[in-house]
Design a protein around this motif. Structure first.
Motif, PDB file in Angstrom:
ATOM      1  N   PHE A   1       0.865  -1.177   0.000  1.00  0.00           N
ATOM      2  CA  PHE A   1       0.000   0.000   0.000  1.00  0.00           C
ATOM      3  C   PHE A   1       0.903   1.229   0.000  1.00  0.00           C
ATOM      4  N   ILE A   2       0.760   2.066  -1.008  1.00  0.00           N
ATOM      5  CA  ILE A   2       1.645   3.219  -1.177  1.00  0.00           C
ATOM      6  C   ILE A   2       0.832   4.494  -0.999  1.00  0.00           C
ATOM      7  N   ASP A   3       0.963   5.115   0.180  1.00  0.00           N
ATOM      8  CA  ASP A   3       0.230   6.338   0.484  1.00  0.00           C
ATOM      9  C   ASP A   3       0.857   7.526  -0.250  1.00  0.00           C
ATOM     10  N   GLU A   4       0.020   8.547  -0.489  1.00  0.00           N
ATOM     11  CA  GLU A   4       0.476   9.744  -1.215  1.00  0.00           C
ATOM     12  C   GLU A   4       1.209   9.336  -2.492  1.00  0.00           C
ATOM     13  N   ALA A   5       0.555   8.508  -3.282  1.00  0.00           N
ATOM     14  CA  ALA A   5       1.197   7.890  -4.452  1.00  0.00           C
ATOM     15  C   ALA A   5       1.644   8.904  -5.492  1.00  0.00           C
ATOM     16  N   HIS A   6       1.061  10.093  -5.479  1.00  0.00           N
ATOM     17  CA  HIS A   6       1.466  11.091  -6.477  1.00  0.00           C
ATOM     18  C   HIS A   6       2.939  11.464  -6.330  1.00  0.00           C
ATOM     19  N   LEU A   7       3.515  11.254  -5.129  1.00  0.00           N
ATOM     20  CA  LEU A   7       4.929  11.578  -4.924  1.00  0.00           C
ATOM     21  C   LEU A   7       5.831  10.741  -5.825  1.00  0.00           C
ATOM     22  N   ILE A   8       5.363   9.569  -6.213  1.00  0.00           N
ATOM     23  CA  ILE A   8       6.163   8.697  -7.075  1.00  0.00           C
ATOM     24  C   ILE A   8       6.227   9.263  -8.485  1.00  0.00           C
ATOM     25  N   PHE A   9       5.110   9.832  -8.920  1.00  0.00           N
ATOM     26  CA  PHE A   9       4.993  10.210 -10.322  1.00  0.00           C
ATOM     27  C   PHE A   9       5.337  11.680 -10.593  1.00  0.00           C
ATOM     28  N   ASP A  10       5.328  12.513  -9.561  1.00  0.00           N
ATOM     29  CA  ASP A  10       5.656  13.929  -9.752  1.00  0.00           C
ATOM     30  C   ASP A  10       7.076  14.071 -10.302  1.00  0.00           C
ATOM     31  N   GLU A  11       7.191  14.839 -11.356  1.00  0.00           N
ATOM     32  CA  GLU A  11       8.490  15.178 -11.950  1.00  0.00           C
ATOM     33  C   GLU A  11       9.253  13.977 -12.501  1.00  0.00           C
ATOM     34  N   ALA A  12       8.584  12.838 -12.637  1.00  0.00           N
ATOM     35  CA  ALA A  12       9.257  11.662 -13.206  1.00  0.00           C
ATOM     36  C   ALA A  12       9.418  11.837 -14.712  1.00  0.00           C
ATOM     37  N   SER A  13      10.576  11.471 -15.229  1.00  0.00           N
ATOM     38  CA  SER A  13      10.813  11.548 -16.668  1.00  0.00           C
ATOM     39  C   SER A  13      10.017  10.459 -17.377  1.00  0.00           C
ATOM     40  N   LYS A  14       9.929  10.577 -18.699  1.00  0.00           N
ATOM     41  CA  LYS A  14       9.207   9.570 -19.481  1.00  0.00           C
ATOM     42  C   LYS A  14       9.850   8.194 -19.323  1.00  0.00           C
ATOM     43  N   VAL A  15      11.178   8.177 -19.269  1.00  0.00           N
ATOM     44  CA  VAL A  15      11.883   6.901 -19.111  1.00  0.00           C
ATOM     45  C   VAL A  15      11.492   6.232 -17.803  1.00  0.00           C
ATOM     46  N   LEU A  16      11.460   7.025 -16.725  1.00  0.00           N
ATOM     47  CA  LEU A  16      11.106   6.458 -15.436  1.00  0.00           C
ATOM     48  C   LEU A  16       9.641   6.049 -15.374  1.00  0.00           C
ATOM     49  N   LEU A  17       8.762   6.831 -15.989  1.00  0.00           N
ATOM     50  CA  LEU A  17       7.351   6.455 -16.037  1.00  0.00           C
ATOM     51  C   LEU A  17       7.178   5.132 -16.776  1.00  0.00           C
ATOM     52  N   ASP A  18       7.936   4.970 -17.849  1.00  0.00           N
ATOM     53  CA  ASP A  18       7.885   3.701 -18.592  1.00  0.00           C
ATOM     54  C   ASP A  18       8.367   2.546 -17.715  1.00  0.00           C
ATOM     55  N   GLN A  19       9.427   2.794 -16.915  1.00  0.00           N
ATOM     56  CA  GLN A  19       9.929   1.760 -16.012  1.00  0.00           C
ATOM     57  C   GLN A  19       8.884   1.379 -14.970  1.00  0.00           C
ATOM     58  N   ILE A  20       8.235   2.402 -14.403  1.00  0.00           N
ATOM     59  CA  ILE A  20       7.203   2.155 -13.393  1.00  0.00           C
ATOM     60  C   ILE A  20       6.076   1.319 -13.987  1.00  0.00           C
ATOM     61  N   GLU A  21       5.619   1.730 -15.171  1.00  0.00           N
ATOM     62  CA  GLU A  21       4.517   1.028 -15.818  1.00  0.00           C
ATOM     63  C   GLU A  21       4.887  -0.421 -16.109  1.00  0.00           C
ATOM     64  N   THR A  22       6.132  -0.638 -16.525  1.00  0.00           N
ATOM     65  CA  THR A  22       6.586  -2.002 -16.821  1.00  0.00           C
ATOM     66  C   THR A  22       6.620  -2.856 -15.559  1.00  0.00           C
ATOM     67  N   ILE A  23       7.157  -2.286 -14.465  1.00  0.00           N
ATOM     68  CA  ILE A  23       7.225  -3.030 -13.202  1.00  0.00           C
ATOM     69  C   ILE A  23       5.830  -3.379 -12.721  1.00  0.00           C
ATOM     70  N   ILE A  24       4.913  -2.405 -12.756  1.00  0.00           N
ATOM     71  CA  ILE A  24       3.539  -2.641 -12.304  1.00  0.00           C
ATOM     72  C   ILE A  24       2.892  -3.738 -13.143  1.00  0.00           C
ATOM     73  N   LYS A  25       3.168  -3.719 -14.422  1.00  0.00           N
ATOM     74  CA  LYS A  25       2.560  -4.689 -15.342  1.00  0.00           C
ATOM     75  C   LYS A  25       3.084  -6.097 -15.104  1.00  0.00           C
ATOM     76  N   LEU A  26       4.380  -6.217 -14.851  1.00  0.00           N
ATOM     77  CA  LEU A  26       5.009  -7.535 -14.789  1.00  0.00           C
ATOM     78  C   LEU A  26       5.062  -8.136 -13.393  1.00  0.00           C
ATOM     79  N   ILE A  27       5.073  -7.295 -12.351  1.00  0.00           N
ATOM     80  CA  ILE A  27       5.329  -7.819 -11.005  1.00  0.00           C
ATOM     81  C   ILE A  27       4.165  -8.649 -10.490  1.00  0.00           C
ATOM     82  N   ARG A  28       2.975  -8.476 -11.066  1.00  0.00           N
ATOM     83  CA  ARG A  28       1.835  -9.280 -10.605  1.00  0.00           C
ATOM     84  C   ARG A  28       2.048 -10.759 -10.895  1.00  0.00           C
ATOM     85  N   SER A  29       2.871 -11.083 -11.925  1.00  0.00           N
ATOM     86  CA  SER A  29       3.150 -12.488 -12.217  1.00  0.00           C
ATOM     87  C   SER A  29       4.033 -13.120 -11.143  1.00  0.00           C
ATOM     88  N   LYS A  30       4.612 -12.274 -10.274  1.00  0.00           N
ATOM     89  CA  LYS A  30       5.406 -12.773  -9.146  1.00  0.00           C
ATOM     90  C   LYS A  30       4.551 -12.900  -7.880  1.00  0.00           C
TER      91      LYS A  30
END
Length: 506
Positions: free
Chosen positions: A288-317
């Motif tokens: 559970f990640i409170d104040e989740a906007h802190l993760i995405f504020d000022e994140a570059s496109k590369v980092l947003l892509d990394q976040i999206e990839t991790i979120i997409k793939l980590i559920r298989s774990k």
């Protein structure tokens, strides 16, 4: 069929579960809870991630507490990123009060008080399990982000990490990276230019200043060893309950980059180390990640892509990730589209922008014949929320305005004395209390520089002796001083150091 019967039939079918499940509460029709329309979430869908959103004071924290209690009771460990510091009461039994009893009578769920196994963790000097990570574990991309480096500076950081890898110089803490920066700017400048390209001293100076800044913000406490082991997040107590690991972040609210970068690093490590699970009957771990906007504020496109990839793939774990924020629009669309469970508390419409945001939020939920969603969002009471999930077949459930159950544990924070009691019996507090400072880049570079200096001095002595033997006695003193001046110059030391490095590589 009456509207109530139709409602019960629709909701009962939509939230039916053959396997194990958790119960959030009872669906409401016309503002009244209907006990026959129980809102159940199948455990096997909880690795499909989720969102808990709503304005301040609408009950988000209590909803997270309810979810965490239900998960822990099913033997599922939980990690809570507690920004505001108001979640620790889950470690103590709650107190039954008249309004709680009345609520549970309305939703048809018996109420009992209960406490849950808790570990209190910290990225800073707060009491609890010390969370540390090495620079090598972060890597150049995430470390560049925490320093807020531009592309050029981030490129230099990548070179630094590559140089250290190539020369077996472990990067563990901030003094390691500071030493390497000083080295590539001075003694190792020619070596770096020859093998990796020229690096501007202005760039290294800027990076060094930013490292000193994060050092002053507590980075010197966080970076280093002993590194936290992810297996310690997945513990079950002697009663079969999953541990609730509360990462207390209330003292670093003004340092969101440290928090968000740590979280991304932790998720990346879990993804790399956890085996593939495929379809599981219940998740291995839930975040559970409170104040989740802190993760995405000022994140570059590369980092947003990394976040999206991790979120997409980590559920298989077998890992579920749940974002808590005031407005769902705080979450990037690419991430929002991957979330299976959505719990929407009330939003407030004070401005035209607020009304537009509410309309967009309503559009993200299934159309319901029982609710006018955009109107209902603004009229939900405390402890009420719109819920839609995935059923066991992965199909979205009908939208349910839900009266949520109350937490079984304390709905307040722990006292300092209670925190001390929990830490006193914690095995993890003892395990991670020790600070380790093993030989790394700082010590190795200092050692090599000392060896280079010694080699330079020995060479100077040899040449001085040779010069003395070959010159007239009257000129020995003058020539000796000249030779000493030459051989002890910075360029000679760098040359000797380069020779030494080549000899060591051979």
């Amino acid at each position: 069929m009456s509207n109530l019967d139709k409602f019960i039939s629709t909701l009962s079918d939509g939230y039916a579960a053959k396997g194990d499940f958790i119960v959030l509460g009872a669906a409401m029709l016309d503002g009244n809870p209907v006990p026959e329309a129980s809102v159940k979430i199948p455990l096997k869908t909880l690795n499909r991630h989720g969102l808990i959103a709503g304005a301040t004071g609408t009950g988000k924290t209590k909803t997270i507490q309810v979810l965490s209690e239900q998960l822990s009771s099913k033997g599922i460990p939980v990690v809570m990123m507690d920004i505001k510091g108001d979640f620790s009461g889950i470690a103590k039994e709650g107190e039954e009060k008249a309004f709680i009893t009345e609520r549970h009578q309305k939703i048809g769920i018996p109420y009992q008080t209960k406490s849950f196994p808790v570990e209190l963790m910290s990225l800073s000097s707060q009491n609890g399990v010390r969370l540390r990570a090495t620079l090598s574990e972060f890597g150049p991309v995430l470390f560049s982000r925490i320093l807020d480096l531009n592309d050029t500076q981030a490129g230099v950081m990548a070179v630094i990490f590559k140089y250290c890898d190539d020369n077996s110089l472990p990067l563990l803490d901030l003094k390691d990276i500071k030493k390497v920066l000083n080295y590539i700017t001075e003694e190792g400048k020619e070596e770096i230019a020859e093998n990796y390209g020229k690096i501007s001293t202005a760039t290294t100076g800027t990076i060094l200043r930013k490292i000193i800044e994060i050092e002053q913000q507590g980075g010197d406490i966080f970076f280093g060893e002993k590194s936290f082991e992810i297996d310690d997040l997945m513990r079950i107590d002697e009663n079969g309950q999953g541990y609730v690991s509360i990462i207390r972040l209330n003292d670093i609210q003004d340092k969101p980059k440290l928090f968000s970068t740590f979280m991304l690093s932790l998720l990346a490590e879990i993804y790399q180390k956890m085996p593939e699970k495929g379809d599981v009957e219940q998740p291995e771990l839930v975040f559970f990640i409170d104040e989740a906007h802190l993760i995405f504020d000022e994140a570059s496109k590369v980092l947003l892509d990394q976040i999206e990839t991790i979120i997409k793939l980590i559920r298989s774990k077998g890992i579920g990730i749940y974002f808590i924020t005031q407005n769902p629009m705080d979450i990037p669309k690419g991430v929002l589209a991957q979330l299976g469970l959505k719990i929407q508390h009330a939003l407030r419409a004070f401005t035209a922008n607020d009304r537009q945001a509410i309309k967009q939020t309503a559009d993200n939920y299934p159309i319901s014949e029982f609710y006018t969603t955009d109107e209902l969002i603004t009229s939900l009471g405390i402890g009420e929320a719109l819920v839609t999930a995935l059923n066991e077949k992965g199909i979205p459930t009908p939208l349910a305005a839900t009266m949520l159950r109350s937490p079984m544990s304390r709905m307040d924070i722990l006292t300092d004395e209670e925190i001390a009691e929990i830490n006193a019996v914690s095995k993890l507090v003892k395990k991670y209390a020790e600070e380790i400072d093993r030989e790394s880049a700082y010590e190795l570079l200092n050692k090599k520089l000392e060896e280079a200096q010694k080699a330079a001095e020995e060479q100077a002595t040899i040449e001085e002796t040779s010069q003395q033997e070959s010159k007239e006695p009257g000129m020995l003193e003058t020539v000796g001083k000249s030779v000493a001046k030459v051989v002890t110059s910075a360029s000679f030391i760098r040359g000797a150091f380069s020779v030494l490095m080549k000899m060591m590589k051979k």
